[in-house]
Design a protein around this motif. Structure first.
Motif: not given
Ligand SMILES: NC(=O)c1ccc[n+]([C@@H]2O[C@H](COP(=O)([O-])OP(=O)(O)OC[C@H]3O[C@@H](n4cnc5c(N)ncnc54)[C@H](OP(=O)(O)O)[C@@H]3O)[C@@H](O)[C@H]2O)c1
Length: 312
Positions: A23-29
């Motif tokens: 599952a992808p991790e959220p980056g900035p914004d």
């Protein structure tokens, strides 16, 4: 690991496969979401085939198919305000959409109104927003006549509703099997193919003020003959396309200018929630039949929108 539907190289359907991806991790914004529904678009197979989008980096395989989704926020990245875990949202995806989990950029993410289903919400960022952009680009006055080619597909159905709401008379080409469907949207139906110019003139003897093309190629070449010479503001675009920039440029028209803005996403979301804009989801496939969903669009004869639904 969560499931996704990907392509492992540029090519035809043979390069598609299911993959288990973290599952992808959220980056900035960015927002991480559990996907509930995905809008299936022609751009999905065009990108798989090797088309590129302006400003997009070269693909790093495997690439998750799809560009738009609706779902529930599972995590928010640094700097995100206005969204929280558990929010129901929709938007353009970062890193693909045909997956159990993906990312949205907050620059193109909206809260899903409660009145709107996940299925309908997932169809708004691409087809409805493209329809909105084109109808506003043409800026026709109420009472003018707009011809839409491919009016029975995802963009066409939304464009027809927006144009009717703007007080336009809408004439549209669609396969004979879609006649009743497009007429239910207030569109004067015309069969495409040889003789289409005469058939349009028969139903619109007053002439056609502008064309919004969603087919391209020979169909665009042929239909352009419907336009009579401009008498008003010669600077206003009268022939636009979302499907075929090269042909429209040769014919003196322009490609639809995509805003890809939060303002437009908010506008179409509001219209959909108010019941003014219905994406007309015709077919819904589970994620494990993502291949069939994409084939349904890749045939070029979709009715309204095709959606992939991800089981909770
Ligand atoms: N530039 C952008 O940002 C942008 C955004 C969205 C879409 N697009 C492009 O715009 C085009 C339309 O997108 P979409 O999502 O509406 O596609 P879609 O849902 O696949 O609909 C296309 C429609 O065109 C009809 N059609 C096919 N050949 C036709 C012909 N010769 N004459 C009249 N109708 C014909 C199809 O069905 P029938 O033939 O059965 O009537 C279908 O209903 C695609 O090329 C897509 O890639 C561009």
């Amino acid at each position: 690991m969560p499931k996704a539907y990907v392509y492992i190289a540029n090519g035809g359907p043979e390069v598609e496969t299911f993959a288990d991806l973290p599952a992808p991790e959220p980056g900035p914004d960015q927002l991480a979401i559990a996907v509930r529904a995905v809008g299936v678009n022609p751009v999905d197979w065009k990108l798989r085939g090797g088309s590129t989008r302006p400003g997009q980096p070269a693909p790093v395989f495997p690439v998750v198919l799809g560009v738009e989704a609706a779902g529930v926020v599972t995590a928010v990245g640094p700097g995100v305000t206005g969204f929280a875990v558990g929010d129901e949202v929709l938007g353009g995806t970062v890193g693909g959409a045909y997956a159990e989990y993906t990312l949205l950029s907050v620059a193109l993410a909206a809260h899903k109104p409660a009145a709107l289903s996940f299925r309908a919400a997932a169809c708004l960022p691409v087809a409805a927003a493209t329809a909105y952009d084109g109808v506003h680009q043409l800026a026709l006055p109420p009472g003018a006549t707009l011809l839409i080619t491919g009016v029975g597909g995802g963009v066409g159905v939304a464009a027809a509703q927006l144009a009717r709401r703007a007080g336009l008379t809408v004439v549209g080409t669609a396969n004979a099997g879609k006649k009743d469907f497009v007429e239910s949207l207030g569109v004067t139906w015309v069969e495409p193919g040889a003789g289409v110019v005469e058939r349009v003139r028969a139903v619109a003897p007053q002439g056609v003020d502008a064309i919004y093309d969603l087919v391209g190629g020979a169909a665009l070449e042929e239909i352009a003959g419907v336009l009579v010479p401009a008498t008003g503001d010669a600077a206003a675009p009268r022939l636009i396309t979302a499907a075929d920039s090269a042909t429209v440029t040769r014919l003196g028209g322009v490609a639809v200018q995509r805003a890809r803005s939060l303002a437009v996403l908010d506008a179409v979301t509001g219209l959909a929630a108010a019941g003014v804009l219905d994406p007309h989801v015709s077919d819904v496939y589970p994620l494990d039949r993502a291949d069939a969903a994409l084939r349904a669009v890749e045939t070029g004869h979709a009715r309204g929108k095709v959606v992939i639904e991800v089981a909770v």
